[in-house]
Design a protein around this motif. Sequence first.
Motif, PDB file in Angstrom:
ATOM      1  N   MET A  77       1.310  -0.956  -0.180  1.00  0.00           N
ATOM      2  CA  MET A  77       0.176   0.207  -0.108  1.00  0.00           C
ATOM      3  C   MET A  77       0.920   1.639   0.029  1.00  0.00           C
ATOM      4  SD  MET A  77      -3.266  -0.476  -0.054  1.00  0.00           S
ATOM      5  CE  MET A  77      -4.359   0.252   0.693  1.00  0.00           C
ATOM      6  N   TYR A  78       2.170   1.037   0.210  1.00  0.00           N
ATOM      7  CA  TYR A  78       2.769   2.501   0.412  1.00  0.00           C
ATOM      8  C   TYR A  78       3.734   2.586  -0.319  1.00  0.00           C
ATOM      9  CZ  TYR A  78       1.489   2.337   5.192  1.00  0.00           C
ATOM     10  OH  TYR A  78       0.604   1.843   6.712  1.00  0.00           O
ATOM     11  N   VAL A  79       3.907   1.482  -2.292  1.00  0.00           N
ATOM     12  CA  VAL A  79       4.194   2.506  -2.540  1.00  0.00           C
ATOM     13  C   VAL A  79       3.744   3.477  -3.482  1.00  0.00           C
ATOM     14  CG1 VAL A  79       4.332   2.296  -5.406  1.00  0.00           C
ATOM     15  CG2 VAL A  79       4.486  -0.202  -3.929  1.00  0.00           C
ATOM     16  N   SER A  80       5.250   4.516  -3.352  1.00  0.00           N
ATOM     17  CA  SER A  80       5.420   5.825  -4.123  1.00  0.00           C
ATOM     18  C   SER A  80       3.797   5.643  -4.932  1.00  0.00           C
ATOM     19  CB  SER A  80       6.710   6.402  -4.113  1.00  0.00           C
ATOM     20  OG  SER A  80       7.904   5.907  -3.217  1.00  0.00           O
ATOM     21  N   SER A  81       4.297   5.148  -5.960  1.00  0.00           N
ATOM     22  CA  SER A  81       3.213   5.647  -6.993  1.00  0.00           C
ATOM     23  C   SER A  81       1.573   5.773  -6.669  1.00  0.00           C
ATOM     24  CB  SER A  81       3.415   5.107  -8.132  1.00  0.00           C
ATOM     25  OG  SER A  81       3.204   3.204  -8.169  1.00  0.00           O
ATOM     26  N   LYS A  82       1.457   4.810  -5.520  1.00  0.00           N
ATOM     27  CA  LYS A  82       0.521   4.281  -5.360  1.00  0.00           C
ATOM     28  C   LYS A  82       0.309   6.186  -4.223  1.00  0.00           C
ATOM     29  CE  LYS A  82      -0.320  -0.295  -5.917  1.00  0.00           C
ATOM     30  NZ  LYS A  82      -0.003  -1.636  -5.015  1.00  0.00           N
ATOM     31  N   VAL A  83       1.221   6.072  -3.172  1.00  0.00           N
ATOM     32  CA  VAL A  83       0.777   7.488  -2.677  1.00  0.00           C
ATOM     33  C   VAL A  83       0.657   8.413  -3.458  1.00  0.00           C
ATOM     34  CG1 VAL A  83       1.930   8.397  -0.620  1.00  0.00           C
ATOM     35  CG2 VAL A  83       1.894   6.210  -0.942  1.00  0.00           C
ATOM     36  N   CYS A  84       1.280   8.989  -4.379  1.00  0.00           N
ATOM     37  CA  CYS A  84       1.269   9.641  -5.474  1.00  0.00           C
ATOM     38  C   CYS A  84      -0.183   9.520  -5.545  1.00  0.00           C
ATOM     39  CB  CYS A  84       2.248  10.119  -5.786  1.00  0.00           C
ATOM     40  SG  CYS A  84       4.162   9.996  -5.849  1.00  0.00           S
ATOM     41  N   ARG A  85      -0.769   8.796  -6.581  1.00  0.00           N
ATOM     42  CA  ARG A  85      -2.046   9.001  -6.536  1.00  0.00           C
ATOM     43  C   ARG A  85      -2.738   9.419  -6.014  1.00  0.00           C
ATOM     44  NH1 ARG A  85      -4.958  10.322 -10.537  1.00  0.00           N
ATOM     45  NH2 ARG A  85      -6.219  11.145  -9.137  1.00  0.00           N
ATOM     46  N   ASP A  86      -2.954   9.667  -4.215  1.00  0.00           N
ATOM     47  CA  ASP A  86      -3.621   9.140  -2.770  1.00  0.00           C
ATOM     48  C   ASP A  86      -3.244  10.803  -3.264  1.00  0.00           C
ATOM     49  OD1 ASP A  86      -4.316   6.894  -3.186  1.00  0.00           O
ATOM     50  OD2 ASP A  86      -2.959   6.563  -1.293  1.00  0.00           O
ATOM     51  N   VAL A  87      -2.432  11.183  -3.735  1.00  0.00           N
ATOM     52  CA  VAL A  87      -1.872  12.866  -2.835  1.00  0.00           C
ATOM     53  C   VAL A  87      -2.950  13.534  -3.881  1.00  0.00           C
ATOM     54  CG1 VAL A  87      -0.239  14.598  -2.644  1.00  0.00           C
ATOM     55  CG2 VAL A  87      -0.082  12.414  -1.648  1.00  0.00           C
ATOM     56  N   VAL A  88      -2.999  12.975  -5.316  1.00  0.00           N
ATOM     57  CA  VAL A  88      -3.934  13.661  -6.664  1.00  0.00           C
ATOM     58  C   VAL A  88      -5.295  13.723  -5.972  1.00  0.00           C
ATOM     59  CG1 VAL A  88      -4.153  13.686  -8.997  1.00  0.00           C
ATOM     60  CG2 VAL A  88      -1.590  13.314  -8.249  1.00  0.00           C
ATOM     61  N   ASP A  89      -5.623  12.495  -5.424  1.00  0.00           N
ATOM     62  CA  ASP A  89      -6.860  12.735  -5.133  1.00  0.00           C
ATOM     63  C   ASP A  89      -7.135  14.057  -4.130  1.00  0.00           C
ATOM     64  OD1 ASP A  89      -7.106  10.529  -6.635  1.00  0.00           O
ATOM     65  OD2 ASP A  89      -7.339   8.951  -5.621  1.00  0.00           O
ATOM     66  N   ILE A  90      -6.400  14.321  -3.427  1.00  0.00           N
ATOM     67  CA  ILE A  90      -6.742  14.868  -2.657  1.00  0.00           C
ATOM     68  C   ILE A  90      -7.204  16.846  -3.057  1.00  0.00           C
ATOM     69  CG2 ILE A  90      -5.837  16.461  -0.945  1.00  0.00           C
ATOM     70  CD1 ILE A  90      -4.589  14.026   0.388  1.00  0.00           C
ATOM     71  N   LEU A  91      -5.992  16.938  -4.348  1.00  0.00           N
ATOM     72  CA  LEU A  91      -5.489  18.024  -4.474  1.00  0.00           C
ATOM     73  C   LEU A  91      -6.738  18.304  -5.301  1.00  0.00           C
ATOM     74  CD1 LEU A  91      -2.149  17.831  -5.473  1.00  0.00           C
ATOM     75  CD2 LEU A  91      -3.337  19.493  -3.812  1.00  0.00           C
ATOM     76  N   ASP A  92      -7.320  16.974  -5.959  1.00  0.00           N
ATOM     77  CA  ASP A  92      -8.608  17.087  -7.113  1.00  0.00           C
ATOM     78  C   ASP A  92      -9.610  17.091  -5.924  1.00  0.00           C
ATOM     79  OD1 ASP A  92      -7.728  16.107  -9.596  1.00  0.00           O
ATOM     80  OD2 ASP A  92      -7.383  13.926  -9.659  1.00  0.00           O
ATOM     81  N   LYS A  93      -9.727  16.671  -5.489  1.00  0.00           N
ATOM     82  CA  LYS A  93     -11.313  17.325  -4.317  1.00  0.00           C
ATOM     83  C   LYS A  93     -11.137  18.946  -3.441  1.00  0.00           C
ATOM     84  CE  LYS A  93     -14.443  16.517  -1.473  1.00  0.00           C
ATOM     85  NZ  LYS A  93     -15.575  16.066  -1.447  1.00  0.00           N
ATOM     86  N   GLU A  94      -9.843  18.936  -4.081  1.00  0.00           N
ATOM     87  CA  GLU A  94      -9.851  20.303  -3.390  1.00  0.00           C
ATOM     88  C   GLU A  94      -9.871  21.507  -4.358  1.00  0.00           C
ATOM     89  OE1 GLU A  94     -10.070  21.772  -0.083  1.00  0.00           O
ATOM     90  OE2 GLU A  94     -10.764  19.525   0.173  1.00  0.00           O
ATOM     91  N   GLY A  95     -10.144  20.464  -5.986  1.00  0.00           N
ATOM     92  CA  GLY A  95     -10.087  21.724  -6.573  1.00  0.00           C
ATOM     93  C   GLY A  95      -8.699  22.253  -7.512  1.00  0.00           C
ATOM     94  N   VAL A  96      -7.625  22.105  -7.393  1.00  0.00           N
ATOM     95  CA  VAL A  96      -6.545  21.946  -7.517  1.00  0.00           C
ATOM     96  C   VAL A  96      -5.983  21.466  -8.575  1.00  0.00           C
ATOM     97  CG1 VAL A  96      -3.984  22.361  -6.458  1.00  0.00           C
ATOM     98  CG2 VAL A  96      -6.310  23.004  -4.857  1.00  0.00           C
ATOM     99  N   GLU A  97      -5.835  22.440 -10.069  1.00  0.00           N
ATOM    100  CA  GLU A  97      -4.906  21.948 -10.527  1.00  0.00           C
ATOM    101  C   GLU A  97      -3.769  21.813 -10.757  1.00  0.00           C
ATOM    102  OE1 GLU A  97      -6.452  23.685 -14.170  1.00  0.00           O
ATOM    103  OE2 GLU A  97      -8.809  23.557 -13.425  1.00  0.00           O
ATOM    104  N   LYS A  98      -2.496  23.269 -10.232  1.00  0.00           N
ATOM    105  CA  LYS A  98      -1.901  22.910 -10.152  1.00  0.00           C
ATOM    106  C   LYS A  98      -0.779  23.725  -8.822  1.00  0.00           C
ATOM    107  CE  LYS A  98      -0.526  24.603 -14.475  1.00  0.00           C
ATOM    108  NZ  LYS A  98       0.086  25.681 -15.777  1.00  0.00           N
ATOM    109  N   ALA A  99      -0.088  22.745  -7.940  1.00  0.00           N
ATOM    110  CA  ALA A  99       0.649  23.498  -6.349  1.00  0.00           C
ATOM    111  C   ALA A  99       2.045  22.881  -6.902  1.00  0.00           C
ATOM    112  CB  ALA A  99       0.021  22.084  -6.064  1.00  0.00           C
ATOM    113  N   ILE A 100       2.214  23.792  -5.951  1.00  0.00           N
ATOM    114  CA  ILE A 100       3.806  23.733  -5.646  1.00  0.00           C
ATOM    115  C   ILE A 100       4.460  23.330  -4.012  1.00  0.00           C
ATOM    116  CG2 ILE A 100       6.141  25.137  -4.719  1.00  0.00           C
ATOM    117  CD1 ILE A 100       3.732  28.052  -5.510  1.00  0.00           C
ATOM    118  N   ALA A 101       4.546  21.905  -4.949  1.00  0.00           N
ATOM    119  CA  ALA A 101       4.837  21.042  -3.920  1.00  0.00           C
ATOM    120  C   ALA A 101       6.221  21.296  -2.590  1.00  0.00           C
ATOM    121  CB  ALA A 101       5.575  19.893  -4.243  1.00  0.00           C
TER     122      ALA A 101
END
Length: 106
Positions: A77-101
């Motif tokens: 469950m901790y594979v980096s690409s999967k965790v990145c997908r989770d973070v993108v889901d959060i950004l999508d939920k918040e309506g954020v198309e671009k972010a400074i990480a």
Amino acid sequence: MDASLYKTLTTSRGVKYNYYSSPAQPGKHTILFCHGFPSTSVDWRYFVPFFKERGYGIVVPDLLGYGETDKPTDAAMYVSSKVCRDVVDILDKEGVEKAIAIGHDW
């Protein structure tokens, strides 16, 4: 950080994340703060007010396995690409198309 600005989201792969979110003012970017090991979103408590007061949007998740976010026992469950997908889901939920990480680790 204001506890009332924390939210939860179950991601597309069924993992519950806890995260802090504050929207950007018009014309301002959103900053994604990611903590390192072993930490939580609280690490960013001194940075968030500085940028929030200047109108920047803020998203600060408790990453997988930390804080109030789920703590799966399956290492896959901790594979980096999967965790990145989770973070993108959060950004999508918040309506954020671009972010400074911004992130840190040991």
